[in-house]
Design a protein around this motif. Structure first.
Motif, PDB file in Angstrom:
ATOM      1  N   THR A   1       6.067   3.152   7.395  1.00  0.00           N
ATOM      2  CA  THR A   1       6.643   3.417   6.079  1.00  0.00           C
ATOM      3  C   THR A   1       5.661   2.954   5.005  1.00  0.00           C
ATOM      4  O   THR A   1       4.933   1.973   5.198  1.00  0.00           O
ATOM      5  CB  THR A   1       7.986   2.689   5.882  1.00  0.00           C
ATOM      6  OG1 THR A   1       8.450   2.906   4.535  1.00  0.00           O
ATOM      7  CG2 THR A   1       7.843   1.186   6.116  1.00  0.00           C
TER       8      THR A   1
ATOM      9  N   ARG B   1       7.310   3.410  -3.230  1.00  0.00           N
ATOM     10  CA  ARG B   1       6.814   4.090  -2.030  1.00  0.00           C
ATOM     11  C   ARG B   1       6.241   5.450  -2.420  1.00  0.00           C
ATOM     12  O   ARG B   1       6.525   5.982  -3.488  1.00  0.00           O
ATOM     13  CB  ARG B   1       7.918   4.266  -0.989  1.00  0.00           C
ATOM     14  CG  ARG B   1       8.950   5.324  -1.321  1.00  0.00           C
ATOM     15  CD  ARG B   1      10.037   5.414  -0.266  1.00  0.00           C
ATOM     16  NE  ARG B   1       9.520   5.677   1.071  1.00  0.00           N
ATOM     17  CZ  ARG B   1      10.251   5.553   2.184  1.00  0.00           C
ATOM     18  NH1 ARG B   1      11.515   5.160   2.108  1.00  0.00           N
ATOM     19  NH2 ARG B   1       9.737   5.831   3.360  1.00  0.00           N
TER      20      ARG B   1
ATOM     21  N   GLU C   1       4.398  11.117   2.199  1.00  0.00           N
ATOM     22  CA  GLU C   1       4.464  10.117   3.263  1.00  0.00           C
ATOM     23  C   GLU C   1       4.548  10.783   4.628  1.00  0.00           C
ATOM     24  O   GLU C   1       3.873  10.365   5.578  1.00  0.00           O
ATOM     25  CB  GLU C   1       5.666   9.202   3.052  1.00  0.00           C
ATOM     26  CG  GLU C   1       5.808   8.146   4.144  1.00  0.00           C
ATOM     27  CD  GLU C   1       6.965   7.209   3.906  1.00  0.00           C
ATOM     28  OE1 GLU C   1       7.960   7.305   4.669  1.00  0.00           O
ATOM     29  OE2 GLU C   1       6.890   6.395   2.965  1.00  0.00           O
TER      30      GLU C   1
END
Length: 304
Positions: A51, A117, A123
């Motif tokens: 992550t 993030r 991602e």
């Protein structure tokens, strides 16, 4: 706000193009690696934990450290330096925070325990090791010379051997002049301009390299007045900002450099030492020296 939803991953070209377009303040050769360092930290987290999530409380010090160690000299406070990319990377549409906070403001980041993030589609694409490696390589090579790139990657938790061996990027780099390194070595008698090291193995020069004063990636030309021959150690210390050049072409040593051994402490002895110049060799240009002092050298210099 962070919303993790199922999205289609970006292609390799989409990832590299988006990362190449990060808004950076680089006018007149000024360095601003803050955003790219944050993305590299997120890549390191993604590689280790699966992550890219970075909590401000756990990331601020680490981000501040890499900005201090690899960014240009700055009087900005550590936490303020870290808050800049942590909040402003949102404008590049690849980063999201779980709270709406103003840009550059440290207090809300701490009060709300903000978490950031990479956006889900980016991602997800970066979970492909080949795409992640190419992205990290592109990011680090856009900001740092080859002497520094492995240290940056190590600091953010990435393997330099894996990243720097990744496939080439989709963004064509500025072309270097292939004859420049040999010309610099010849002009400086194939010896380190700082310490005089002149190793050879047969006819080959070993351990002595052509070093740009103003980095190639920031407009430094492949000209004789923008280079010196340096041994591998002093080349690395020069690019790290441990060593610099004064207006009088004497070597200066950063007061931030420390060493506990007599071998390391020989670096102190370089302070105020004149360059070892061959007669007729072009002097490094004042403009390139000034850029290095302003953008690389870790001020202040040693006194005395």
């Amino acid at each position: 706000m962070i919303h993790v939803v199922a999205t289609k991953p970006w292609s390799r070209d989409e990832v590299l193009t988006q990362l190449a377009s990060l808004r950076q303040h680089q006018q007149q050769g000024r360095r601003s690696p803050h955003k790219r360092l944050l993305v590299l930290l997120a890549l390191g987290r993604l590689a280790a934990e699966g992550t890219s999530t970075l909590a401000w409380s756990a990331t601020a010090d680490k981000l501040a450290d890499v900005i201090r160690d690899f960014g240009p000299p700055s009087s900005t406070s550590r936490t303020q330096s870290a808050a800049y990319p942590f909040t402003r990377l949102r404008s590049d549409e690849i980063w999201t925070l779980d709270h709406e906070v103003p840009n550059d403001n440290v207090r809300p980041l701490t009060e709300h325990e903000v978490v950031g993030r990479l956006i889900p589609e980016l991602e997800e694409a970066l979970k492909d090791p080949d795409i992640a490696g190419a992205a990290a390589r592109q990011l680090v090579e856009a900001e740092f010379p080859p002497t520094i790139a492995p240290d940056v990657l190590t600091a953010v938790g990435l393997d330099p051997d894996l990243v720097l061996g990744a496939p080439g990027t989709a963004i064509p780099p500025r072309r270097r002049r292939g004859s420049w390194p040999a010309a610099i070595l010849t002009a400086w008698d194939r010896q380190c301009a700082f310490c005089g090291f002149d190793g050879q193995l047969g006819a080959a020069t070993v351990g002595v390299e052509a070093a740009h004063v103003r980095w190639f990636g920031f407009g430094g030309p492949d000209e004789l007045d923008n280079g010196v021959a340096l041994c591998s150690l002093h080349h690395k210390l020069f690019d790290h900002g441990v060593l610099g050049l004064g207006d009088d072409l004497r070597i200066i040593v950063s007061a931030g450099f420390t060493s506990r051994t007599s071998t390391g402490q020989t670096v102190y002895d370089l302070h105020h030492r004149p360059l070892r110049m061959r007669p007729g060799t072009p002097r490094p240009a004042a403009a390139h020296i000034a850029w290095h002092i302003d953008q690389v050298f870790k001020r202040p210099a040693l006194t005395g």
